[in-house]
Scaffold this motif. Structure first.
Motif, PDB file in Angstrom:
ATOM      1  N   MET A   1       0.839  -1.195  -0.001  1.00  0.00           N
ATOM      2  CA  MET A   1      -0.245  -0.017   0.024  1.00  0.00           C
ATOM      3  C   MET A   1       0.822   1.164   0.064  1.00  0.00           C
ATOM      4  O   MET A   1       2.061   1.110   0.688  1.00  0.00           O
ATOM      5  CB  MET A   1      -0.954  -0.058   1.155  1.00  0.00           C
ATOM      6  N   GLY A   2       0.409   2.298  -0.454  1.00  0.00           N
ATOM      7  CA  GLY A   2       1.246   3.497  -0.843  1.00  0.00           C
ATOM      8  C   GLY A   2       1.576   4.068   0.380  1.00  0.00           C
ATOM      9  O   GLY A   2       2.917   4.298   0.877  1.00  0.00           O
ATOM     10  N   SER A   3       0.763   4.953   1.022  1.00  0.00           N
ATOM     11  CA  SER A   3       0.891   5.780   2.125  1.00  0.00           C
ATOM     12  C   SER A   3       1.150   4.890   3.465  1.00  0.00           C
ATOM     13  O   SER A   3       0.377   4.024   3.548  1.00  0.00           O
ATOM     14  CB  SER A   3       0.035   6.925   2.352  1.00  0.00           C
ATOM     15  N   VAL A   4       2.353   5.087   4.028  1.00  0.00           N
ATOM     16  CA  VAL A   4       2.492   4.460   5.283  1.00  0.00           C
ATOM     17  C   VAL A   4       2.254   5.093   6.556  1.00  0.00           C
ATOM     18  O   VAL A   4       2.665   4.893   7.497  1.00  0.00           O
ATOM     19  CB  VAL A   4       3.973   3.870   5.398  1.00  0.00           C
ATOM     20  N   ALA A   5       1.418   6.333   6.425  1.00  0.00           N
ATOM     21  CA  ALA A   5       1.131   7.148   7.426  1.00  0.00           C
ATOM     22  C   ALA A   5       0.556   6.480   8.768  1.00  0.00           C
ATOM     23  O   ALA A   5       0.753   6.650   9.521  1.00  0.00           O
ATOM     24  CB  ALA A   5       0.262   8.255   7.000  1.00  0.00           C
ATOM     25  N   MET A   6      -0.249   5.189   8.384  1.00  0.00           N
ATOM     26  CA  MET A   6      -0.792   4.491   9.619  1.00  0.00           C
ATOM     27  C   MET A   6      -0.590   3.393   9.542  1.00  0.00           C
ATOM     28  O   MET A   6      -0.501   2.484  10.602  1.00  0.00           O
ATOM     29  CB  MET A   6      -2.323   4.959   9.641  1.00  0.00           C
ATOM     30  N   LYS A   7       0.021   2.808   8.350  1.00  0.00           N
ATOM     31  CA  LYS A   7       0.230   1.225   8.319  1.00  0.00           C
ATOM     32  C   LYS A   7       1.488   1.013   7.472  1.00  0.00           C
ATOM     33  O   LYS A   7       1.409   1.625   6.563  1.00  0.00           O
ATOM     34  CB  LYS A   7      -0.831   0.436   7.881  1.00  0.00           C
TER      35      LYS A   7
ATOM     36  N   THR B   1       1.596   4.884  -3.621  1.00  0.00           N
ATOM     37  CA  THR B   1       0.653   4.247  -4.656  1.00  0.00           C
ATOM     38  C   THR B   1      -0.777   3.915  -4.140  1.00  0.00           C
ATOM     39  O   THR B   1      -1.557   3.358  -4.684  1.00  0.00           O
ATOM     40  CB  THR B   1       1.278   2.877  -4.939  1.00  0.00           C
ATOM     41  N   ASP B   2      -1.204   4.956  -3.098  1.00  0.00           N
ATOM     42  CA  ASP B   2      -2.358   4.598  -2.499  1.00  0.00           C
ATOM     43  C   ASP B   2      -3.618   4.916  -3.494  1.00  0.00           C
ATOM     44  O   ASP B   2      -4.641   4.480  -3.536  1.00  0.00           O
ATOM     45  CB  ASP B   2      -2.622   5.396  -1.278  1.00  0.00           C
ATOM     46  N   GLY B   3      -3.401   5.835  -4.466  1.00  0.00           N
ATOM     47  CA  GLY B   3      -4.235   6.375  -5.583  1.00  0.00           C
ATOM     48  C   GLY B   3      -4.105   5.561  -6.761  1.00  0.00           C
ATOM     49  O   GLY B   3      -5.116   5.665  -7.640  1.00  0.00           O
TER      50      GLY B   3
ATOM     51  N   ALA C   1      -6.201  13.517 -11.394  1.00  0.00           N
ATOM     52  CA  ALA C   1      -6.899  13.642 -10.129  1.00  0.00           C
ATOM     53  C   ALA C   1      -6.470  12.910  -9.200  1.00  0.00           C
ATOM     54  O   ALA C   1      -5.454  11.900  -9.311  1.00  0.00           O
ATOM     55  CB  ALA C   1      -8.233  13.373 -10.577  1.00  0.00           C
ATOM     56  N   PHE C   2      -6.685  13.414  -7.834  1.00  0.00           N
ATOM     57  CA  PHE C   2      -6.224  12.840  -6.623  1.00  0.00           C
ATOM     58  C   PHE C   2      -7.368  12.300  -5.838  1.00  0.00           C
ATOM     59  O   PHE C   2      -7.910  13.438  -5.060  1.00  0.00           O
ATOM     60  CB  PHE C   2      -5.245  13.814  -6.084  1.00  0.00           C
ATOM     61  N   HIS C   3      -7.684  11.160  -5.637  1.00  0.00           N
ATOM     62  CA  HIS C   3      -8.714  10.836  -4.557  1.00  0.00           C
ATOM     63  C   HIS C   3     -10.042  11.644  -5.066  1.00  0.00           C
ATOM     64  O   HIS C   3     -10.615  12.137  -4.080  1.00  0.00           O
ATOM     65  CB  HIS C   3      -8.257  11.073  -3.052  1.00  0.00           C
ATOM     66  N   GLY C   4     -10.307  11.907  -6.189  1.00  0.00           N
ATOM     67  CA  GLY C   4     -11.701  12.548  -6.690  1.00  0.00           C
ATOM     68  C   GLY C   4     -11.397  14.136  -6.682  1.00  0.00           C
ATOM     69  O   GLY C   4     -12.224  14.704  -7.468  1.00  0.00           O
ATOM     70  N   ALA C   5     -10.254  14.449  -6.329  1.00  0.00           N
ATOM     71  CA  ALA C   5      -9.975  15.964  -6.394  1.00  0.00           C
ATOM     72  C   ALA C   5      -9.438  16.552  -7.566  1.00  0.00           C
ATOM     73  O   ALA C   5      -8.529  15.713  -8.115  1.00  0.00           O
ATOM     74  CB  ALA C   5      -9.139  16.775  -5.329  1.00  0.00           C
ATOM     75  N   PRO C   6      -9.675  17.671  -8.373  1.00  0.00           N
ATOM     76  CA  PRO C   6      -9.350  18.029  -9.563  1.00  0.00           C
ATOM     77  C   PRO C   6      -7.736  18.564  -9.279  1.00  0.00           C
ATOM     78  O   PRO C   6      -7.636  19.510  -9.750  1.00  0.00           O
ATOM     79  CB  PRO C   6     -10.101  18.960 -10.212  1.00  0.00           C
TER      80      PRO C   6
END
Length: 400
Positions: free
Chosen positions: A1-7, A176-178, A306-311
């Motif tokens: 999983m991409g972001s490791v902020a929590m895991k 890579t979370d997105g 786009a990033f998680h739905g944001a333009p």
């Protein structure tokens, strides 16, 4: 999983033939045909199920084979700084088990039914926790038809743009979370050309997919029974998302070099933001060194509109280098991400345009009886959050 902020981390041209499994690098198919470098599966702490996965031994059809990987990991989160003040504690630890089971029912030489399920924790609590929020998810359930040069599949599969999210060993695979969509529902295939000797190996692929909003997408929680995800994937529940892929290897004069490009579109669910056009490019170098060491260097760059739905444009790069010898592996990974849009657009979605970054290092040892010991450190800045992780894992895998 991409972001490791929590895991920490636990991927016919129309008119010819459907092309292959877009989430898979060409190495997966070449290894299945006895070509290419040997796989590094002994170091993996995750099972990635593909139409080419060969589990266990056996003769005759039908036959049933499987692979089980059990893992327990201790993660120490420390030195945490959140510019928005949303993390109430700067230090905590998490101890969570994980068990993955992948199974293949081989009905004929070419046709099979494949499935994978995972028991794990779903907690994101920013406090000390252990063996909490345990439950099981059905990750994959698909039918596959594999031939010498092509494969067709359909069902519940893991799909993604690029390869970093499932290729990089160690604790971290980049932002890579997105770009990974676990357990999507889709269909597609891969075709590898019979090129003349000395012309290299070339594969094309395509996959069409949608989010899984059926009963198969529910999680079996030990505390709450069958539950749906708190936040369903934002991409469409119609077959409108796709990935096209090209991979190459063994080009003349480029020993050890392989790579590829992906292009596609992630169709947003109406009311959940903007759709994303995505393109990624990857390059890998594998080489045998002196004294029995082997080098693998993987690089990838991805752009999404786009990033998680944001333009907001999402540009990220990752580079990972691993050295392996016998039962030892050393991995170092670095990644960077830049979100680009006007200041007003970024502020509207609570995003920042500064560079996000991460560095990670891990060492893995596999015992002669199959136990995997892994330890490493990760430091990451993800928007307003800076976090450090020290991770220790013990895993064991078996096939039947």
């Amino acid at each position: 999983m991409g972001s490791v902020a929590m895991k920490p981390r636990r991927a016919a041209l129309v008119g010819l033939v459907l092309l292959a499994f877009a989430a898979q690098p060409v190495q997966a198919q070449e290894q299945a045909q006895g070509k290419g470098p040997p796989p590094a599966d002994i170091f993996k702490t995750e099972i990635f199920l593909t139409p080419y996965s060969e589990l266990g031994d056996g003769a005759g059809f039908p036959r049933f084979n499987g692979k089980i990987l059990g893992l327990t990991g201790y993660t120490n989160y420390f030195g945490i700084r959140d510019d928005n003040g949303q993390i109430p504690r700067s230090h905590w630890s998490s101890t969570q088990p994980q068990v993955e089971g992948a199974f293949v029912l081989q009905l004929t030489q070419r046709f099979s039914i494949r499935t994978k399920a995972t028991l794990n924790s779903s907690t994101n609590e920013t406090k000390d926790n252990a063996f909490s929020d345990l439950g099981t998810d059905l990750n994959n359930l698909f039918a596959a038809y594999t031939a010498d040069n092509y494969a067709l599949y359909a069902g519940k599969v893991d799909v993604g743009y690029g390869d970093a999210w499932h290729v990089i060993d160690g604790l971290y695979s980049g932002f890579t979370d997105g770009s990974e969509f676990r357990g999507a529902v889709g269909l597609g295939s891969r075709y590898t050309f019979d090129a003349p000797p000395g012309m290299g190996t070339h594969s094309f692929a395509a996959v069409l997919f949608k989010r899984d909003d059926s009963g198969l997408g529910k999680r079996m929680s030990f505390n709450d029974g069958f539950i749906k995800p708190d936040e369903p994937p934002a991409y469409s529940d119609q077959l409108k998302s796709f990935v096209l892929s090209y991979d190459f290897r063994d080009l003349p004069g480029l020993d050890g070099i392989s790579g590829g490009v992906d292009a596609g579109r992630l169709q947003a669910q109406p009311g959940y933001g903007s759709s994303a056009n995505t393109v990624s490019a990857r390059l890998r170098y594998d080489r045998a060194l002196q004294s029995g060491w082997n080098l693998s260097w993987f690089n990838e760059a991805t752009h999404a509109s786009a990033f998680h739905g944001a333009p907001v444009d999402n540009n990220n790069v990752v580079t990972s280098m691993s050295f392996s010898r016998d039962r030892w592996q050393l991995v170092a990974t670095a990644a960077a991400r830049k979100l680009s849009a006007s200041d007003a657009t970024l502020a509207r979605y609570g995003l920042r345009g500064e560079w996000d970054w991460a560095v990670s290092g891990a060492v893995t040892y596999v015992t002669p009886i199959g136990f995997i010991f892994q330890a490493g450190l990760t430091r990451q800045r993800d928007q307003s959050l800076v976090i450090n992780q020290g991770v220790f894992r013990i895993a064991y895998q078996m096939e039947f």
